[in-house]
Every structure is written in structure tokens, then in C-alpha cells.
Motif scaffolding. Structure first.
Motif, short mmCIF file in Angstrom:
data_model
loop_
_atom_site.label_atom_id
_atom_site.label_comp_id
_atom_site.label_asym_id
_atom_site.label_seq_id
_atom_site.Cartn_x
_atom_site.Cartn_y
_atom_site.Cartn_z
N ILE A 55 0.55 -0.96 0.14
CA ILE A 55 -0.24 -0.30 -0.23
C ILE A 55 0.93 1.07 -0.10
O ILE A 55 1.98 1.65 0.63
CB ILE A 55 -1.31 0.01 1.35
CG1 ILE A 55 -1.62 -1.52 1.08
CG2 ILE A 55 -1.74 1.36 1.39
CD1 ILE A 55 -2.75 -1.33 2.68
N GLU A 83 1.13 5.60 -1.05
CA GLU A 83 0.35 7.07 -0.88
C GLU A 83 -1.28 6.80 -0.58
O GLU A 83 -1.62 6.36 -1.88
CB GLU A 83 0.90 7.94 -1.92
CG GLU A 83 0.02 9.27 -1.38
CD GLU A 83 0.85 10.33 -2.77
OE1 GLU A 83 0.97 10.44 -2.73
OE2 GLU A 83 1.82 10.51 -3.16
N VAL A 84 -1.72 7.66 0.43
CA VAL A 84 -2.43 7.84 0.65
C VAL A 84 -3.14 9.26 -0.50
O VAL A 84 -3.25 9.65 0.74
CB VAL A 84 -3.53 7.48 2.21
CG1 VAL A 84 -4.64 7.20 2.41
CG2 VAL A 84 -2.98 5.55 2.45
N ASP A 94 -6.51 4.61 -1.61
CA ASP A 94 -5.30 4.07 -1.16
C ASP A 94 -4.68 3.13 -2.82
O ASP A 94 -5.23 2.64 -3.52
CB ASP A 94 -5.12 2.79 -0.02
CG ASP A 94 -6.10 3.21 0.60
OD1 ASP A 94 -5.01 3.78 1.98
OD2 ASP A 94 -7.64 3.05 1.27
N CYS A 95 -2.87 3.55 -3.16
CA CYS A 95 -3.12 3.23 -4.17
C CYS A 95 -1.62 1.80 -3.74
O CYS A 95 -1.24 1.55 -2.43
CB CYS A 95 -1.94 3.81 -4.17
SG CYS A 95 -2.72 5.55 -5.28
N GLU A 110 -5.84 1.35 -7.61
CA GLU A 110 -6.24 1.83 -6.57
C GLU A 110 -7.20 1.71 -6.24
O GLU A 110 -8.11 1.20 -6.87
CB GLU A 110 -6.08 3.95 -7.48
CG GLU A 110 -5.80 4.37 -7.71
CD GLU A 110 -5.68 5.19 -8.58
OE1 GLU A 110 -7.07 5.58 -8.92
OE2 GLU A 110 -4.92 6.21 -8.68
N CYS A 126 -14.98 3.66 5.09
CA CYS A 126 -13.47 3.89 4.50
C CYS A 126 -12.36 3.34 5.55
O CYS A 126 -11.04 2.40 4.40
CB CYS A 126 -13.28 5.71 5.12
SG CYS A 126 -14.25 6.79 4.13
N LYS A 181 -10.50 0.53 3.42
CA LYS A 181 -8.27 0.51 3.66
C LYS A 181 -8.35 -1.09 3.81
O LYS A 181 -7.34 -2.04 3.95
CB LYS A 181 -8.43 0.20 4.80
CG LYS A 181 -6.99 0.62 5.27
CD LYS A 181 -5.95 1.08 5.05
CE LYS A 181 -5.89 2.10 5.22
NZ LYS A 181 -5.16 3.33 4.32
N ALA A 186 -7.67 -3.21 1.02
CA ALA A 186 -6.09 -2.09 0.28
C ALA A 186 -5.54 -3.71 0.15
O ALA A 186 -3.92 -3.59 -0.24
CB ALA A 186 -6.07 -0.53 0.25
N LYS A 187 -5.10 -3.97 1.75
CA LYS A 187 -4.47 -4.61 2.17
C LYS A 187 -4.80 -6.04 1.77
O LYS A 187 -3.68 -6.38 1.50
CB LYS A 187 -4.76 -4.28 4.06
CG LYS A 187 -4.43 -3.63 4.36
CD LYS A 187 -4.58 -3.69 6.57
CE LYS A 187 -4.34 -2.36 6.72
NZ LYS A 187 -4.93 -2.50 8.02
#
Length: 65
Positions: A12, A14-15, A24-25, A38, A49, A53, A56-57
């Protein structure tokens, strides 16, 4: 089964925020210029949110799964 996605370790990165929406990138660990994808959150919804996250993980772990 062979992994056919982008080779390398994903992390993960830059946010950022786009109009108040968290983004989240997912990047290659050794290449800051290579963005894999993304993951967009939802504006003003803390629960969603946190869910984005977590997504994203999970995505960042994809090459290892």
C-alpha cells in the motif's frame, strides 16, 4: 496455478484524497513509479473507509495468496 498479475511484491503506497474521497494506491514495493491499482473509499462514511482500507490490504497481499 501460475500468478498472471503484475510480478513483484505489492504494497500500500501513498494514500491521497480526490474531492474528499480517500484513495489507497497499491504499488510495486521496489518501483515507486509502478502503480498496480487504486482502491477508492467513500466520502464521509467511516465504516466504508475502513472497509476500503481492508480491501487495499487484501489486494496488496494478492501475489502471495
Amino acid at each position: 496455478m501460475e500468478f498472471k498479475g503484475t510480478k513483484g511484491e505489492w504494497k500500500i503506497g501513498e494514500v491521497s484524497s480526490n474531492g474528499g474521497i480517500p484513495v489507497d494506491c497499491i504499488d510495486l514495493k521496489d518501483n515507486l513509479l509502478m502503480e498496480v491499482c487504486e482502491v477508492w473509499g467513500v466520502e464521509d462514511d467511516l465504516k466504508l473507509c475502513e472497509e476500503s482500507k481492508s480491501n487495499a490490504k487484501l489486494i496488496a497481499a494478492a501475489p502471495e495468496l
